[in-house]
Write a protein that holds these residues in place. Structure first.
Motif, PDB file in Angstrom:
ATOM      1  N   LEU A   1       1.732   6.743  -6.818  1.00 53.18           N
ATOM      2  CA  LEU A   1       0.499   7.528  -7.134  1.00 53.18           C
ATOM      3  C   LEU A   1       0.799   9.114  -6.875  1.00 53.18           C
ATOM      4  O   LEU A   1       0.385  10.074  -7.604  1.00 53.18           O
ATOM      5  CB  LEU A   1      -0.697   7.310  -6.650  1.00 53.18           C
ATOM      6  CG  LEU A   1      -1.671   5.933  -6.983  1.00 53.18           C
ATOM      7  CD1 LEU A   1      -2.534   5.537  -5.886  1.00 53.18           C
ATOM      8  CD2 LEU A   1      -2.062   6.150  -8.420  1.00 53.18           C
ATOM      9  N   ILE A   2       1.353   9.388  -5.601  1.00 53.89           N
ATOM     10  CA  ILE A   2       1.721  10.695  -5.417  1.00 53.89           C
ATOM     11  C   ILE A   2       2.638  11.406  -6.530  1.00 53.89           C
ATOM     12  O   ILE A   2       2.612  12.556  -6.804  1.00 53.89           O
ATOM     13  CB  ILE A   2       2.269  10.890  -4.096  1.00 53.89           C
ATOM     14  CG1 ILE A   2       1.190  10.407  -2.979  1.00 53.89           C
ATOM     15  CG2 ILE A   2       2.849  12.175  -3.764  1.00 53.89           C
ATOM     16  CD1 ILE A   2       1.744  10.191  -1.528  1.00 53.89           C
TER      17      ILE A   2
ATOM     18  N   VAL B   1       0.887  -1.147  -0.012  1.00 58.49           N
ATOM     19  CA  VAL B   1       0.052   0.030   0.083  1.00 58.49           C
ATOM     20  C   VAL B   1       1.036   1.133   0.004  1.00 58.49           C
ATOM     21  O   VAL B   1       0.589   2.028  -0.920  1.00 58.49           O
ATOM     22  CB  VAL B   1      -0.996  -0.091   1.302  1.00 58.49           C
ATOM     23  CG1 VAL B   1      -1.656   1.329   1.237  1.00 58.49           C
ATOM     24  CG2 VAL B   1      -1.842  -1.127   1.209  1.00 58.49           C
ATOM     25  N   LEU B   2       1.742   1.329   0.709  1.00 58.66           N
ATOM     26  CA  LEU B   2       2.956   2.343   0.864  1.00 58.66           C
ATOM     27  C   LEU B   2       3.544   2.709  -0.373  1.00 58.66           C
ATOM     28  O   LEU B   2       3.683   3.810  -0.904  1.00 58.66           O
ATOM     29  CB  LEU B   2       4.061   2.144   1.882  1.00 58.66           C
ATOM     30  CG  LEU B   2       4.958   3.235   2.126  1.00 58.66           C
ATOM     31  CD1 LEU B   2       4.522   4.600   2.397  1.00 58.66           C
ATOM     32  CD2 LEU B   2       6.125   2.889   3.110  1.00 58.66           C
TER      33      LEU B   2
ATOM     34  N   ALA C   1       2.477   1.739  -3.332  1.00 59.53           N
ATOM     35  CA  ALA C   1       1.344   2.166  -4.319  1.00 59.53           C
ATOM     36  C   ALA C   1       1.102   3.741  -4.025  1.00 59.53           C
ATOM     37  O   ALA C   1       0.929   4.225  -5.161  1.00 59.53           O
ATOM     38  CB  ALA C   1       0.135   1.365  -4.280  1.00 59.53           C
ATOM     39  N   ALA C   2       0.916   4.034  -2.877  1.00 63.03           N
ATOM     40  CA  ALA C   2       0.559   5.488  -2.551  1.00 63.03           C
ATOM     41  C   ALA C   2       1.709   6.473  -2.893  1.00 63.03           C
ATOM     42  O   ALA C   2       1.579   7.614  -3.732  1.00 63.03           O
ATOM     43  CB  ALA C   2       0.459   5.577  -0.957  1.00 63.03           C
ATOM     44  N   LEU C   3       3.219   5.824  -2.772  1.00 64.93           N
ATOM     45  CA  LEU C   3       4.167   6.913  -3.491  1.00 64.93           C
ATOM     46  C   LEU C   3       4.209   6.803  -4.702  1.00 64.93           C
ATOM     47  O   LEU C   3       4.448   8.034  -5.478  1.00 64.93           O
ATOM     48  CB  LEU C   3       5.583   6.159  -2.790  1.00 64.93           C
ATOM     49  CG  LEU C   3       5.613   6.454  -1.478  1.00 64.93           C
ATOM     50  CD1 LEU C   3       7.056   5.500  -0.807  1.00 64.93           C
ATOM     51  CD2 LEU C   3       5.894   7.695  -0.809  1.00 64.93           C
TER      52      LEU C   3
END
Length: 560
Positions: free
Chosen positions: A17-18, A10-11, A13-15
């Motif tokens: 996307l950011i 999740v981390l 993937a979030a990075l």
């Protein structure tokens, strides 16, 4: 194990996307107190108008002194801001002397010289040793077949290198915006330079004229010849001069006719702008080349008093003698041992303004030669004193003797009670005709008594515009060949012209104040060991503490 993998995925993937979002939607924020990284609306507008690739080569690469590294850093950050506004802006930092072959370096230096790019000598101080290096603090801008050289380092009289770099950084945005303006904008403004009243010859104003031609359409104008041509209607003469946005008078020595005064008056009433470098004194250094080493300063009659008086200006009958003075080079020694030595000559006053006016803000010292002074009279016209003498100046009433023996004589303090005296004045507003309720030299069908908004800049010395000449070639305006000093005369005159004809707002960029902190060279050398230890040991101690804390909590967690 799975409970650790899921959060990790999740981390990551979030990075991703950011980062992807930041590449599409992003903005820049300037948190500096002086807003040094905020591009002005004028410069932004110029950058947005770039339609194809604009290539900028900056010659600040390689081994450089700390001051030039700071200049390179500020230049790079500024160009990054321009590139963020328009992706067509491309820039490179290159070292023109990277080739160690002296012949190739000489060839490159010669090629750069064709663009007016001159090298500068700088000093690298390291370990108590000083090394001289050659640097090229310039950039070349190429756009749609047009090329212009951009100076990055200002020449400041009697200033340290840090002061020069600091002054240069304040002007960086203006210099690049000015370069963009040259290659993007078409010349629309027109200037007439008078040449019929004994003005300075073309060779002695050549550098000023060529600089003007980079921005404006410039043409000579033989006024008296045209006005005295009986076959040409006088209204046609006025219409012709009204086609110019600005007229420049470079040191007239022959008295103006009433007809010329009348046409100039009506030109001003129609909204024309005037830059008058008027020398009310007859005195040249050559007059001192006699056995007595003495000359006489005399009043020069130009028949302009009534004209200027109605506009709220007056040229005084006196010559300035100032403690703050430029150098006069005199020959010392005999025969082959003859050398030139510079002496502070009180009749060459140096003026530096501390005002915030766009013409004079951040301006270097301006040199005057055998100058008079100006009175400002109350008449409803707004006046701004651009340059003045120092408080320690004396006004000698004409006629007055001028002798080289005065080099050894300090100015009498009792003679300096007049204080600062204006040398250059800007008058702007709605002028009243100097020929209102007066007999005119001839009749104009469209005579105007109350004019539209206009402006005059009056300078009490024509030599401000004069460049020196060597071997038949004009030198840079403001450069003194004998003393090696470079004054801000050209910058002052160009600021004045830009202000009078400003249609882009570039003049406002000169008002930007940026304070650049520099290291104390002596202190940094004396304390180098302490700071080396801090820089090496502090990170190791921090990492060690983090490792200890991590190990402590990990051991505590898994020991349960």
């Amino acid at each position: 194990m799975k409970k650790f993998i899921t959060p990790l995925i999740v981390l990551i993937a979030a990075l991703i996307l950011i980062n992807y979002g930041a590449s599409i939607w992003h903005d820049r924020y300037d948190l500096t107190q002086d807003q040094r990284y905020t591009i002005s609306p004028v410069a932004t507008n110029l950058a947005e108008r770039i339609e194809s690739t604009m290539l900028i080569d900056v010659f600040l690469e390689g081994e450089l002194p700390s001051e030039f590294r700071k200049l390179r850093s500020e230049t790079k950050q500024l160009l990054e801001e321009y590139a963020a506004i328009n992706e067509n802006v491309k820039f490179n930092f290159v070292n023109p002397t990277e080739d160690e072959n002296p012949e190739n370096v000489a060839l490159i230096t010669e090629q750069l010289g064709k663009f007016g790019i001159k090298p500068a000598m700088a000093t690298i101080n390291q370990g108590g040793k000083s090394t001289q290096v050659v640097v090229f603090p310039w950039a070349i801008m190429v756009y749609q077949g047009k090329t212009t050289a951009i100076p990055l380092l200002k020449t400041v009289a009697r200033a340290t290198m840090e002061e020069r770099v600091n002054s240069s950084i304040q002007q960086l945005e203006y210099q690049f915006a000015d370069g963009m303006s040259k290659v993007i904008n078409e010349k629309t403004k027109t200037i007439a330079i008078f040449e019929d009243s004994g003005e300075l010859p073309d060779l002695k104003i050549q550098d000023f004229r060529k600089t003007l031609q980079q921005y404006y359409k410039v043409a000579p104008f033989g006024f008296e010849f045209i006005i005295n041509n009986d076959s040409l209607p006088k209204q046609n003469v006025l219409d012709r001069i009204n086609s110019f946005d600005l007229i420049i008078e470079p040191k007239p020595t022959v008295a103006f006719s009433d007809a010329k005064n009348y046409i100039l008056d009506q030109y001003l009433m129609n909204g024309g702008k005037m830059l008058l470098a008027v020398d009310p004194i007859t005195m040249e250094t050559d007059s001192l080349s006699n056995e007595e080493r003495k000359g006489y300063a005399l009043a020069r009659e130009l028949n302009m008093d009534q004209l200027l008086f109605r506009y709220g200006l007056r040229l005084n009958n006196g010559i300035v003698k100032d403690e703050r003075a430029g150098g006069l080079a005199l020959a010392t020694g005999q025969g082959r041992n003859t050398q030139y030595q510079a002496f502070d000559w009180p009749y060459f006053p140096i003026s530096k303004s501390e005002s915030d006016h766009p013409i004079t803000k951040n301006l270097e010292e301006v040199k005057f030669e055998y100058t008079g002074t100006i009175d400002t009279l109350k008449n409803g016209i707004h006046k701004t004193i651009l340059l003045s003498t120092s408080p320690d100046s004396q006004i000698k009433i004409l006629p007055a003797s001028v002798s080289l023996s005065e080099l050894d004589q300090p100015i009498d303090p009792l003679a300096t009670k007049a204080g600062e005296q204006p040398l250059a004045v800007l008058a702007e507003g709605n002028f009243t005709s100097a020929f209102k309720n007066r007999i005119k030299p001839f009749k104009l069908p469209n005579h105007i008594d109350e004019g539209t908004h206009s402006a005059i800049v009056l300078i009490a010395d024509g030599d401000v515009m004069k460049n020196q000449v060597y071997a038949g070639k004009a030198q840079e305006l403001g450069y003194d060949m004998r003393t090696g000093a470079l004054y801000g005369n050209k910058e002052f005159l160009m600021n004045t012209v830009n202000y009078l004809l400003d249609d882009t707002g570039l003049i406002q960029l000169r008002s930007k104040n940026i304070t650049i902190p520099f290291l104390d060279a002596k202190r940094s050398y004396d304390e180098r060991t302490k700071w080396q230890l801090i820089n090496v040991l502090l990170p190791l101690i921090a990492v060690g503490l983090l490792g200890f804390v991590f190990h402590y909590f990990r051991k505590r967690t898994y020991s349960i």
